[in-house]
Design an enzyme around this catalytic site. Sequence first.
Site, PDB file in Angstrom:
ATOM      1  N   CYS A 129      34.372  42.413  36.898  1.00 20.34           N
ATOM      2  CA  CYS A 129      35.250  42.542  35.723  1.00 20.34           C
ATOM      3  C   CYS A 129      34.826  41.553  34.648  1.00 20.34           C
ATOM      4  CB  CYS A 129      36.698  42.262  36.117  1.00 20.34           C
ATOM      5  SG  CYS A 129      37.185  43.032  37.653  1.00 20.34           S
ATOM      6  N   CYS A 177      34.151  50.088  38.902  1.00 22.30           N
ATOM      7  CA  CYS A 177      35.563  50.481  38.914  1.00 22.30           C
ATOM      8  C   CYS A 177      35.912  51.559  37.891  1.00 22.30           C
ATOM      9  CB  CYS A 177      36.448  49.256  38.673  1.00 22.30           C
ATOM     10  SG  CYS A 177      36.160  48.529  37.032  1.00 22.30           S
TER      11      CYS A 177
HETATM   12 FE1  FES Z   1      37.927  47.295  36.576  1.00 23.51          FE
HETATM   13 FE2  FES Z   1      38.585  44.751  36.788  1.00 23.51          FE
HETATM   14  S1  FES Z   1      38.837  46.302  38.306  1.00 23.51           S
HETATM   15  S2  FES Z   1      37.687  45.724  35.117  1.00 23.51           S
END
Ligand code: FES
Length: 211
Positions: free
Chosen positions: A107, A36
Site C-alpha cells: 500500500c 489488491c
Molecule cells: Fe489496497 Fe492497501 S490494501 S492499498
Amino acid sequence: MNSPYSDKVIQYFQNPKNVGDIEDPDGVAKEGSPACGDMVQLHLKVDEKTQLIEDIKFRSYGCASNIATGSIITEMAKGSSIDEAKEISWQQAADELGGLPAVKNHCSVLAVDALKEAIRDYEEKNGLIKEQLPTTIEVVKERLKHVMNPIHGLDVLHTNLISNIEIDNNIILIDVDLDEDHQFAPVVKEDILEKLEHRWDIKKVKVSFQK
Ligand code: FES
C-alpha cells in the site's frame, strides 16, 4: 481491540493532508496495485524556474495504510525539488509513519510509485528525461502500465484492454478492446494520450475503439 497501526497512521488516515485535485497539473499519475486492485491518483504543480514542488495532491481509493502514506509523502515532497522527491522511498514513508504491518507494505509502495510516476510525467512533458531512447513497442507497453483500466482498477495491459500496438513513421497506433461509445472510452483515450503523446520522437498517437 489492539490496532496493528501506529498512532501516526491512524492520525493521518483520519485527517489526511493534501487530498484532492490540482487544476491544470504539471504532472499526473494514476497507479493501481496488482496486489489488491486499489488505486491512487496524484497531481503535481512544479515551479518552472526553481524546479520545486509548489503543490501536490492525492486521492486514494485504497486502505488506511495507503491513505496515510499518500498523506505523509505529499507532506515530505511539498516544497522539495523534483530530484529530492524522486528519492523518497516507501521505507522512508513507512518509517515516518512509525511503521506499517508487513502485509501492508504494498500500500505504501503504491503511493510512492504514484509520486515517482507523476514526477516522470512532468519530466517527460517538459523534455527533462536525459536518456532519450527511441519509442519502441516495449517502451509503449512500459508507459501503458501507468494507464488504469477504470473497470478493474488495474492497468490496461494487465487487464488485456489493449488489443494491438503498432508504431509506423513516428505515429503510435493503439487498438482498445472497448466499444467506442462505452462510458469509459473517453477517459481511457485521454490517459493513453497523456502518457504517450509527449514522447520526444512521436508525431501523433491514434487510439481506436471497437465500432
Ligand atoms: Fe489496497 Fe492497501 S490494501 S492499498
